[in-house]
Design a protein around this motif. Structure first.
Motif, mmCIF file in Angstrom:
data_model
loop_
_atom_site.group_PDB
_atom_site.id
_atom_site.type_symbol
_atom_site.label_atom_id
_atom_site.label_comp_id
_atom_site.label_asym_id
_atom_site.label_seq_id
_atom_site.Cartn_x
_atom_site.Cartn_y
_atom_site.Cartn_z
ATOM 1 N N ILE A 84 0.849 -1.188 0.000
ATOM 2 C CA ILE A 84 0.000 0.000 0.000
ATOM 3 C C ILE A 84 0.888 1.242 0.000
ATOM 4 N N ILE A 86 1.078 4.897 1.547
ATOM 5 C CA ILE A 86 0.496 5.559 2.712
ATOM 6 C C ILE A 86 1.065 6.965 2.864
ATOM 7 N N THR A 99 5.075 10.504 2.484
ATOM 8 C CA THR A 99 4.409 9.592 1.539
ATOM 9 C C THR A 99 5.399 8.501 1.174
ATOM 10 N N ARG A 241 -4.953 -0.354 9.408
ATOM 11 C CA ARG A 241 -5.468 0.940 8.966
ATOM 12 C C ARG A 241 -4.451 2.049 9.257
ATOM 13 N N GLU A 244 -5.910 8.757 6.485
ATOM 14 C CA GLU A 244 -6.647 8.994 5.246
ATOM 15 C C GLU A 244 -7.394 7.743 4.793
ATOM 16 N N LYS A 246 -6.638 4.683 4.707
ATOM 17 C CA LYS A 246 -5.857 3.692 3.950
ATOM 18 C C LYS A 246 -5.840 2.380 4.735
ATOM 19 N N GLN A 247 -6.116 1.281 4.055
ATOM 20 C CA GLN A 247 -6.151 -0.040 4.683
ATOM 21 C C GLN A 247 -5.191 -0.985 3.963
#
Length: 427
Positions: A84, A86, A99, A241, A244, A246-247
């Protein structure tokens, strides 16, 4: 020359180590190099093979591929994978966001967590962020100990967040224990598959037909490994989690799919070879056999036995083999005995029976003409210790055709019988 090879024109500064993240697993690379070396050696000698080229190439390639897959899957870190992008804080109690790309790679006995900041953030006031941390869980409490060490070292906050999910074992945070149990039983099955793989190679050298059965058993262990790992994963999927909304979710990685693919290929090839051997017995072979192309080769022995069997069958009528032959033999013998029983009771003519004695080429002593009052003498070849002792006796000849004298006629019958029994008559 002042300022050459320097960014700021001053002397080099060694205040920080400027480390780079790990880009590969040394154990996995060493394992791949071992199998690649063996396969390269086989490709070097392969042009010299003149017989059974296709079967030998397929067998060796498949065998080395399966062995490499087993070891790589055991050492690999990609059984369950999550990636992911993040935006998160670098450290706790900080308002500055970075980021970065976050990746979690779960293996059978460890978890790898990577964090790499994007280029626009790497040139900021924050230090270069490129981490690859490995947390092992060989023991029950080892993951907790590794998490406390990470806190002391001051790792970035996203890495600590992921490690915390695997280190706790209470209040619903049981994902670490369930992943450890799944990896434990999958590791045992992989070792069983490795032992079966070794036995498969041995059987391919001795009896190729049994080597095909070994392929099927190895494939079953590989597929069972994937099945057990899938069944023992956490019932409630692990979801991490971040900011924002995001998972981080997880899916099966390349280690799982490579093991599954290797099991399918190994089982398919083993079943094909076993079916071919059942339809055309003793046809499948490779140049790896112990007695290949020697007088002890099974193909040569089989052809020789078939030749002798055919030669024996041409001498007489063919008979049924096995149990049917023995049953027919028993029935025929009983039938012959029942047919011959009345004949034996009524009498049968024996054409081989002779009333006269056979004409023997040997001449025995009793066939020679007797001599009166002369001891019998043998030839040199007939002399022995017992015959020499018995030859000294005088033979009394009695002619039964001439009448006895008056004196002898007057003897009683008992005396005459004793005299006759003591005399030696030679006919």
């Amino acid at each position: 020359m002042k300022g050459w090879f320097r960014e700021d024109g001053g002397p080099a500064f060694y205040g920080y180590s400027n480390r780079t993240s790990v880009t590969g697993d040394i154990n996995m690379v060493a394992c791949c190099l071992v199998f690649l070396t063996l396969y390269t050696a086989f490709l070097v000698i392969f042009p010299g093979i003149r017989k059974q080229r296709f079967t030998t190439f397929v067998t060796v390639t498949l065998s080395l591929f399966i062995g490499n897959v087993i070891m790589v899957a055991k050492l690999g870190s990609s059984w369950h994978v999550g990636k992911i992008q993040i935006s998160s804080t670098y450290c706790a109690l900080s308002k500055e966001l970075i980021t970065a790309d976050l990746g979690v790679y779960i293996g059978l006995d460890h978890v790898n967590i990577t964090l790499r900041a994007l280029p626009q953030d790497n040139s900021s006031s924050v230090q270069d962020i490129d981490y690859n941390e490995k947390f092992t869980w060989h023991g029950v409490h080892e993951m907790g100990e590794r998490y406390r060490e990470a806190l002391v070292r001051g790792l970035p906050f996203p890495i600590l967040t992921v490690a915390e999910y695997f280190s706790l074992g209470q209040e619903g945070f049981r994902w670490g224990g369930e992943y450890r149990a799944a990896g434990y039983y999958s590791d045992i099955l992989l070792w069983a598959a490795f032992a079966s793989w070794l036995m498969m190679n041995l059987l391919l050298i001795v009896v190729p037909r049994y080597g095909a059965y070994g392929m099927i058993i190895t494939a079953l262990f590989l597929l069972l490994t994937c099945f057990i790992y899938h069944c023992m994963l956490p019932v409630s999927p692990l979801i991490i989690r971040f900011e924002e909304n995001k998972q981080l979710t997880f899916n099966f990685g390349w280690c799982f799919w490579l093991t599954f693919f290797a099991g399918i290929i190994c089982g398919f090839v083993g079943i094909v070879i076993a079916c071919i051997d059942l339809i055309y017995p003793h046809r499948f072979s490779t140049v790896l056999e112990v007695d290949y192309d020697t007088p002890y080769d099974r193909h040569i022995i089989i052809e020789d036995s078939r030749y002798h069997r055919k030669k024996r069958s041409n001498k007489g009528n063919e008979e049924l083999a096995g149990i049917g032959r023995r049953i027919l033999r028993r029935l025929s013998s009983k039938k012959d005995e029942n047919d011959e029983k009345p004949a034996r009771m009524n009498g049968m003519e024996n054409n081989a029976f002779e009333m006269d004695p056979p004409n023997s080429p040997w001449r025995y002593a009793y066939n020679r003409p007797p001599l009166k009052d002369v001891a019998f003498r043998r030839t040199i070849s007939q002399d022995s210790a017992s015959s020499i002792a018995s030859s000294s006796a005088v033979v009394t000849f009695v002619d039964h055709k001439q009448p006895l004298s008056r004196e002898k006629q007057d003897l009683p019958r008992q005396s005459l019988a004793e005299l006759s029994s003591k005399s030696v008559s030679i006919w």
